[in-house]
Design an enzyme around this catalytic site. Structure first.
Site, short mmCIF file in Angstrom:
data_model
loop_
_atom_site.label_atom_id
_atom_site.label_comp_id
_atom_site.label_asym_id
_atom_site.label_seq_id
_atom_site.Cartn_x
_atom_site.Cartn_y
_atom_site.Cartn_z
N ASP A 191 0.80 -1.09 0.23
CA ASP A 191 0.05 -0.13 -0.15
C ASP A 191 1.05 1.18 -0.16
O ASP A 191 1.73 1.53 1.19
CB ASP A 191 -0.76 0.13 1.25
N GLU A 275 -1.63 -1.43 -5.73
CA GLU A 275 -2.67 -0.98 -6.51
C GLU A 275 -2.84 -0.08 -7.39
O GLU A 275 -1.71 0.63 -7.57
CB GLU A 275 -3.40 -0.15 -5.15
N ASP A 356 -3.11 1.48 6.86
CA ASP A 356 -2.41 0.90 5.81
C ASP A 356 -1.94 -0.30 5.81
O ASP A 356 -1.96 -0.92 4.71
CB ASP A 356 -1.02 2.02 6.04
#
Length: 438
Positions: A191, A275, A356
């Protein structure tokens, strides 16, 4: 596979003059060929071929009084400038037809002598590496090279680049075989952020170095000094070089750090999941400077390139996946949370989550599901994978969370799983009371 090895070169004063002359000749040939094609298009004539342009703007131009000085440089960089023009047109046509992904590419534009970066390309006929370690360029001479490492094979071409800070580099193209690393059992989800650069699903944290923020004081002073110089003066050129060197130092430091981090991640994990962030959109907001300073696009690009080289897998999770709203323990989808909320408690199971770390674990679970259902793999569970998935996988749908049994269509954002353009029901375990028929 083709790799580039870049080295710093130190030409003499006379060699710098020869390189500047070659830069100018290649630029003139490029502009003449572009002008010829534009005129042919306006006149409704056929698109001029490269061979015809070569006879017109190089061979024929040398015999004229206006372009006789083209004979003073090597012919190889001039021919390669026409190849660059062909590549620019090909990128434009592929962008218009949809073959080229990414941002739209426009028509080629004329080059200027005031461009911040100049480059030349030499093929095998235009250069050689001497036994004493010097680089011999046609009609330029032997140039001293700072060899930081040895070339793994004979280069097929070399590009000489003059950057805005006044440094010369030689970029060699080498054809090597991919060296796959031994397979591992570890996989990690990442992340990305700004407070901390990255949080991994195993709990480790990568701090944000903030190279641009740390150099802002020095950059501000150099830019202020540049603004006070008269335009067109030599002092202004010196001040511009000083600003360019300051920016080059920041960029080089950031790229060195990114190489070290990506090499470590690729070496320690068999698969890495990220992501798909909308970097262009984030760079238009109030956090634009911090987003550019982070270099997320370069981080992802380096991971993908090294994964192909070393036999690793990179999975890209869809940007619509609600990684910060899902509970990584029970799969419950909570409501939206502002950026100020760094910790939250799941309303279903009562587990306290770090924002996170929870997002990194959800990205890992979604990436593993996408990889299982990637092209080349089976859709139904329990079926053997007939062939290995592609090294770089870009998920176009939201997979199920394997540890929670929550179907993407039912609980992960309400977005249906797509397979071959048709809606497919979740093959995994269902929520209590849900139908299991297919």
């Amino acid at each position: 596979m083709h790799l580039r090895y870049c080295y710093r070169i130190y030409p003499t004063v006379s060699q710098c003059s020869a390189l500047a002359r070659t830069f100018g000749c290649a630029r003139v040939v490029y502009n003449d060929a572009l002008a010829a094609r534009k005129e042919a298009r306006k006149a409704g004539l056929a698109f001029p071929k490269t061979t015809d342009l070569q006879k017109q703007v190089i061979t024929g131009a040398k015999k004229t009084a206006e372009r006789a000085w083209l004979a003073s440089v090597g012919v190889d960089p001039l021919i390669q400038s026409l190849r660059d023009l062909d590549t620019a047109y090909r990128n434009f046509f592929d962008s218009v037809s949809g073959k080229r992904q990414g941002r739209p590419v426009g028509l080629p534009r004329f080059k200027s002598r005031r461009d911040s970066q100049q480059s030349l390309r030499f093929t095998r006929n235009g250069f050689r590496v001497r036994g004493n370690g010097k680089l011999n360029l046609a009609k330029i001479g032997d140039v001293r090279v700072k060899w930081s490492r040895a070339l793994p094979a004979d280069p097929s071409s070399v590009t000489v680049v003059l950057d805005p800070s006044g440094r010369y580099h030689a970029s060699f193209v080498v054809d090597v075989e991919p060296g796959h690393l031994p397979e591992l059992d570890t996989e990690v989800g990442i992340d990305l952020g700004l407070t901390t650069y990255a949080v991994l699903s195993d709990g480790s944290v990568i701090d944000n170095p903030r190279f641009l923020r740390k150099a802002e004081k020095r950059l501000r002073a150099a830019q202020r000094e540049l603004s006070r110089k008269a335009r067109g003066s030599k002092n202004r050129e010196k001040a511009r070089r000083k600003v360019a060197r300051a920016h080059a130092k920041v960029a080089d430091t950031r790229m060195d750090w990114l190489h070290k981090q990506t090499t470590r991640l690729i070496g320690e994990n068999q698969a890495v999941y990220l992501e798909d962030l909308n970097v262009r959109g984030l760079a238009r907001g109030r956090l634009a400077k911090s987003v550019h300073d982070a270099g997320w696009a370069a981080f992802r690009r380096l991971l993908e390139e090294k994964a192909v080289r070393y036999g690793r897998v990179i999975g890209i999770v869809h940007r619509a996946f609600p990684s910060s709203r899902l509970c990584s323990e029970c799969g419950h989808r909570d409501g939206p949370k502002p950026l100020a909320v760094r910790k939250w408690v799941c309303s279903a199971c009562g587990v306290l989550h770090d924002r996170d770390l929870n997002a990194a674990r959800n990205i890992l679970a979604a990436g593993q599901a996408d990889r299982l259902n990637a092209p080349g793999g089976p859709v139904r569970p329990g079926v053997a994978i007939p062939c290995q998935a592609r090294p770089v996988e870009r998920g176009t749908y939201l997979g199920d969370l394997p540890r929670t049994g929550v179907c993407a269509a039912a609980g992960a954002g309400g977005i249906p799983v797509l397979w071959d353009g048709e809606d497919v029901k979740c093959p995994g375990p269902r929520r209590p009371g849900a139908s299991s028929s297919r």
